[in-house]
Motif scaffolding. Structure first.
Motif, PDB file in Angstrom:
ATOM      1  N   GLU A  90     -31.962  27.828  42.056  1.00  0.00           N
ATOM      2  CA  GLU A  90     -32.370  28.977  42.864  1.00  0.00           C
ATOM      3  C   GLU A  90     -32.322  30.274  42.079  1.00  0.00           C
ATOM      4  O   GLU A  90     -33.041  31.216  42.388  1.00  0.00           O
ATOM      5  N   LYS A  91     -31.451  30.355  41.067  1.00  0.00           N
ATOM      6  CA  LYS A  91     -31.350  31.556  40.236  1.00  0.00           C
ATOM      7  C   LYS A  91     -32.483  31.653  39.228  1.00  0.00           C
ATOM      8  O   LYS A  91     -32.741  32.712  38.689  1.00  0.00           O
ATOM      9  N   VAL A  92     -33.128  30.536  38.944  1.00  0.00           N
ATOM     10  CA  VAL A  92     -34.109  30.480  37.873  1.00  0.00           C
ATOM     11  C   VAL A  92     -35.533  30.338  38.383  1.00  0.00           C
ATOM     12  O   VAL A  92     -36.438  31.027  37.915  1.00  0.00           O
ATOM     13  N   PHE A  93     -35.715  29.442  39.330  1.00  0.00           N
ATOM     14  CA  PHE A  93     -37.064  29.078  39.771  1.00  0.00           C
ATOM     15  C   PHE A  93     -37.382  29.627  41.153  1.00  0.00           C
ATOM     16  O   PHE A  93     -36.491  29.881  41.959  1.00  0.00           O
ATOM     17  N   ASN A  94     -38.685  29.741  41.409  1.00  0.00           N
ATOM     18  CA  ASN A  94     -39.156  29.981  42.772  1.00  0.00           C
ATOM     19  C   ASN A  94     -39.251  28.610  43.432  1.00  0.00           C
ATOM     20  O   ASN A  94     -39.949  27.729  42.947  1.00  0.00           O
ATOM     21  N   ILE A  95     -38.544  28.457  44.536  1.00  0.00           N
ATOM     22  CA  ILE A  95     -38.482  27.166  45.222  1.00  0.00           C
ATOM     23  C   ILE A  95     -39.337  27.227  46.476  1.00  0.00           C
ATOM     24  O   ILE A  95     -39.226  28.160  47.271  1.00  0.00           O
ATOM     25  N   ASP A  96     -40.166  26.233  46.628  1.00  0.00           N
ATOM     26  CA  ASP A  96     -41.011  26.121  47.824  1.00  0.00           C
ATOM     27  C   ASP A  96     -40.245  25.293  48.850  1.00  0.00           C
ATOM     28  O   ASP A  96     -40.223  24.064  48.790  1.00  0.00           O
ATOM     29  N   LYS A  97     -39.610  25.974  49.792  1.00  0.00           N
ATOM     30  CA  LYS A  97     -38.768  25.294  50.789  1.00  0.00           C
ATOM     31  C   LYS A  97     -39.577  24.594  51.870  1.00  0.00           C
ATOM     32  O   LYS A  97     -39.033  23.832  52.646  1.00  0.00           O
ATOM     33  N   SER A  98     -40.867  24.828  51.888  1.00  0.00           N
ATOM     34  CA  SER A  98     -41.694  24.174  52.910  1.00  0.00           C
ATOM     35  C   SER A  98     -41.996  22.726  52.540  1.00  0.00           C
ATOM     36  O   SER A  98     -42.428  21.941  53.382  1.00  0.00           O
ATOM     37  N   VAL A  99     -41.757  22.368  51.278  1.00  0.00           N
ATOM     38  CA  VAL A  99     -42.016  20.997  50.834  1.00  0.00           C
ATOM     39  C   VAL A  99     -40.678  20.301  50.617  1.00  0.00           C
ATOM     40  O   VAL A  99     -39.835  20.756  49.849  1.00  0.00           O
ATOM     41  N   ILE A 100     -40.496  19.204  51.325  1.00  0.00           N
ATOM     42  CA  ILE A 100     -39.265  18.421  51.200  1.00  0.00           C
ATOM     43  C   ILE A 100     -39.644  17.050  50.670  1.00  0.00           C
ATOM     44  O   ILE A 100     -40.495  16.355  51.227  1.00  0.00           O
ATOM     45  N   LYS A 101     -39.017  16.668  49.579  1.00  0.00           N
ATOM     46  CA  LYS A 101     -39.256  15.372  48.976  1.00  0.00           C
ATOM     47  C   LYS A 101     -37.893  14.774  48.673  1.00  0.00           C
ATOM     48  O   LYS A 101     -37.033  15.445  48.129  1.00  0.00           O
ATOM     49  N   ASP A 102     -37.703  13.524  48.968  1.00  0.00           N
ATOM     50  CA  ASP A 102     -36.415  12.859  48.820  1.00  0.00           C
ATOM     51  C   ASP A 102     -35.790  13.138  47.451  1.00  0.00           C
ATOM     52  O   ASP A 102     -36.372  12.809  46.419  1.00  0.00           O
ATOM     53  N   LYS A 103     -34.604  13.765  47.444  1.00  0.00           N
ATOM     54  CA  LYS A 103     -33.810  14.083  46.259  1.00  0.00           C
ATOM     55  C   LYS A 103     -34.415  15.135  45.342  1.00  0.00           C
ATOM     56  O   LYS A 103     -33.874  15.429  44.289  1.00  0.00           O
ATOM     57  N   TYR A 104     -35.547  15.709  45.691  1.00  0.00           N
ATOM     58  CA  TYR A 104     -36.226  16.661  44.817  1.00  0.00           C
ATOM     59  C   TYR A 104     -36.595  17.929  45.562  1.00  0.00           C
ATOM     60  O   TYR A 104     -36.825  17.904  46.762  1.00  0.00           O
ATOM     61  N   ILE A 105     -36.635  19.030  44.795  1.00  0.00           N
ATOM     62  CA  ILE A 105     -37.118  20.292  45.335  1.00  0.00           C
ATOM     63  C   ILE A 105     -38.360  20.711  44.544  1.00  0.00           C
ATOM     64  O   ILE A 105     -38.462  20.445  43.338  1.00  0.00           O
ATOM     65  N   LYS A 106     -39.273  21.338  45.243  1.00  0.00           N
ATOM     66  CA  LYS A 106     -40.508  21.778  44.595  1.00  0.00           C
ATOM     67  C   LYS A 106     -40.301  23.178  44.018  1.00  0.00           C
ATOM     68  O   LYS A 106     -39.788  24.066  44.691  1.00  0.00           O
ATOM     69  N   VAL A 107     -40.716  23.354  42.757  1.00  0.00           N
ATOM     70  CA  VAL A 107     -40.652  24.670  42.128  1.00  0.00           C
ATOM     71  C   VAL A 107     -42.071  25.105  41.782  1.00  0.00           C
ATOM     72  O   VAL A 107     -42.928  24.284  41.468  1.00  0.00           O
ATOM     73  N   THR A 108     -42.302  26.416  41.865  1.00  0.00           N
ATOM     74  CA  THR A 108     -43.663  26.907  41.665  1.00  0.00           C
ATOM     75  C   THR A 108     -43.874  27.651  40.352  1.00  0.00           C
ATOM     76  O   THR A 108     -45.005  27.929  39.992  1.00  0.00           O
ATOM     77  N   ASN A 109     -42.815  27.972  39.631  1.00  0.00           N
ATOM     78  CA  ASN A 109     -42.964  28.708  38.377  1.00  0.00           C
ATOM     79  C   ASN A 109     -42.330  27.969  37.189  1.00  0.00           C
ATOM     80  O   ASN A 109     -41.836  28.592  36.251  1.00  0.00           O
ATOM     81  N   TYR A 110     -42.371  26.672  37.247  1.00  0.00           N
ATOM     82  CA  TYR A 110     -41.727  25.828  36.232  1.00  0.00           C
ATOM     83  C   TYR A 110     -42.229  26.141  34.821  1.00  0.00           C
ATOM     84  O   TYR A 110     -41.437  26.395  33.907  1.00  0.00           O
ATOM     85  N   ASN A 111     -43.537  26.108  34.612  1.00  0.00           N
ATOM     86  CA  ASN A 111     -44.084  26.282  33.265  1.00  0.00           C
ATOM     87  C   ASN A 111     -43.720  27.628  32.659  1.00  0.00           C
ATOM     88  O   ASN A 111     -43.368  27.705  31.482  1.00  0.00           O
ATOM     89  N   GLU A 112     -43.790  28.695  33.435  1.00  0.00           N
ATOM     90  CA  GLU A 112     -43.461  30.026  32.924  1.00  0.00           C
ATOM     91  C   GLU A 112     -42.000  30.099  32.480  1.00  0.00           C
ATOM     92  O   GLU A 112     -41.695  30.694  31.442  1.00  0.00           O
ATOM     93  N   ILE A 113     -41.127  29.501  33.233  1.00  0.00           N
ATOM     94  CA  ILE A 113     -39.691  29.568  32.934  1.00  0.00           C
ATOM     95  C   ILE A 113     -39.349  28.732  31.702  1.00  0.00           C
ATOM     96  O   ILE A 113     -38.697  29.222  30.781  1.00  0.00           O
ATOM     97  N   VAL A 114     -39.755  27.475  31.678  1.00  0.00           N
ATOM     98  CA  VAL A 114     -39.323  26.597  30.583  1.00  0.00           C
ATOM     99  C   VAL A 114     -39.928  27.003  29.248  1.00  0.00           C
ATOM    100  O   VAL A 114     -39.301  26.812  28.200  1.00  0.00           O
ATOM    101  N   LYS A 115     -41.114  27.594  29.240  1.00  0.00           N
ATOM    102  CA  LYS A 115     -41.718  28.040  27.975  1.00  0.00           C
ATOM    103  C   LYS A 115     -40.961  29.210  27.357  1.00  0.00           C
ATOM    104  O   LYS A 115     -41.063  29.448  26.165  1.00  0.00           O
ATOM    105  N   ASP A 116     -40.187  29.944  28.179  1.00  0.00           N
ATOM    106  CA  ASP A 116     -39.375  31.043  27.664  1.00  0.00           C
ATOM    107  C   ASP A 116     -38.011  30.587  27.167  1.00  0.00           C
ATOM    108  O   ASP A 116     -37.283  31.376  26.561  1.00  0.00           O
ATOM    109  N   ILE A 117     -37.652  29.336  27.422  1.00  0.00           N
ATOM    110  CA  ILE A 117     -36.321  28.840  27.051  1.00  0.00           C
ATOM    111  C   ILE A 117     -36.388  27.700  26.043  1.00  0.00           C
ATOM    112  O   ILE A 117     -35.535  27.600  25.163  1.00  0.00           O
ATOM    113  N   PHE A 118     -37.402  26.831  26.153  1.00  0.00           N
ATOM    114  CA  PHE A 118     -37.482  25.619  25.338  1.00  0.00           C
ATOM    115  C   PHE A 118     -38.697  25.628  24.412  1.00  0.00           C
ATOM    116  O   PHE A 118     -39.745  26.167  24.752  1.00  0.00           O
TER     117      PHE A 118
END
Length: 190
Positions: free
Chosen positions: A63-91
């Motif tokens: 929650e501190k790092v990604f934008n989470i789409d709380k409207s989508v619920i998937k078993d054991k997983y949370i949907k994030v909407t800014n994954y690529n932007e975040i990980v490219k700045d760290i990895f």
């Protein structure tokens, strides 16, 4: 009134000695820097600690790092909407591949389906590093690369028994376009 020449000579000698001592002290207090582009151990340690905090937040404080789409619920997983932007700045690219191949209890940490990206919601307790104390050691610092050993220590109470865990890992950062990125850090203890 006639001045005594020996008093003038003593005054000049004292003044000369004072100037010599002042210049000697001033010269010895000057720090000479040679910029060879290599970080000091302290700078590298600070950089690694900051990077470790970012990595830990990706796995444990999404929650501190990604934008989470709380409207989508998937078993054991949370949907994030800014994954690529975040990980490219760290990895680095290799670091992203490692992140996307990370598994916990046979569950991939990153799950990609069509245009959606999901992150494993809760990693197992024995892989949680958030509350660990961190010790860094065995630095290998080069102009565009930092390697070091990371020791993570945690205490806990399990079934009324005090437990003490020590986890040892390695982290490698590489410099790309003036940014230090994670090349490798295996988060899972599997």
């Amino acid at each position: 009134m006639k001045k005594k020449p020996w008093l003038l000579i003593i005054g000049i000698v004292i003044l000369t000695i004072g100037v010599i001592i002042y210049n000697f002290q001033k010269r010895n207090n000057v720090e000479y820097f040679v910029d060879n582009g290599i970080l000091s151990r302290e700078e590298a340690a600070k950089l690694v600690e900051e990077t470790l905090n970012s990595i830990i937040n990706i796995y444990e404080n999404k929650e501190k790092v990604f934008n989470i789409d709380k409207s989508v619920i998937k078993d054991k997983y949370i949907k994030v909407t800014n994954y690529n932007e975040i990980v490219k700045d760290i990895f680095t690219e290799n670091g992203i591949v490692e992140l996307e191949n990370m598994t916990f209890e046979k569950n991939k940490f990153v799950l990609k389906e069509e245009n959606n990206i999901y992150l494993f919601d809760s990693i197992p307790r024995d892989n949680k590093l958030l509350d660990c104390s961190v010790t860094l050691d065995n630095f290998d610092i080069k102009k565009n690369e930092i390697n070091c050993d990371v020791t993570l220590t945690t205490y806990g109470l399990k079934n009324d028994i005090m437990t003490y865990y020590v986890i040892e890992k390695n982290i490698k950062l590489v410099k790309k376009d003036d940014n230090w990125l994670v090349e490798t850090f295996k988060y899972s203890n599997n």
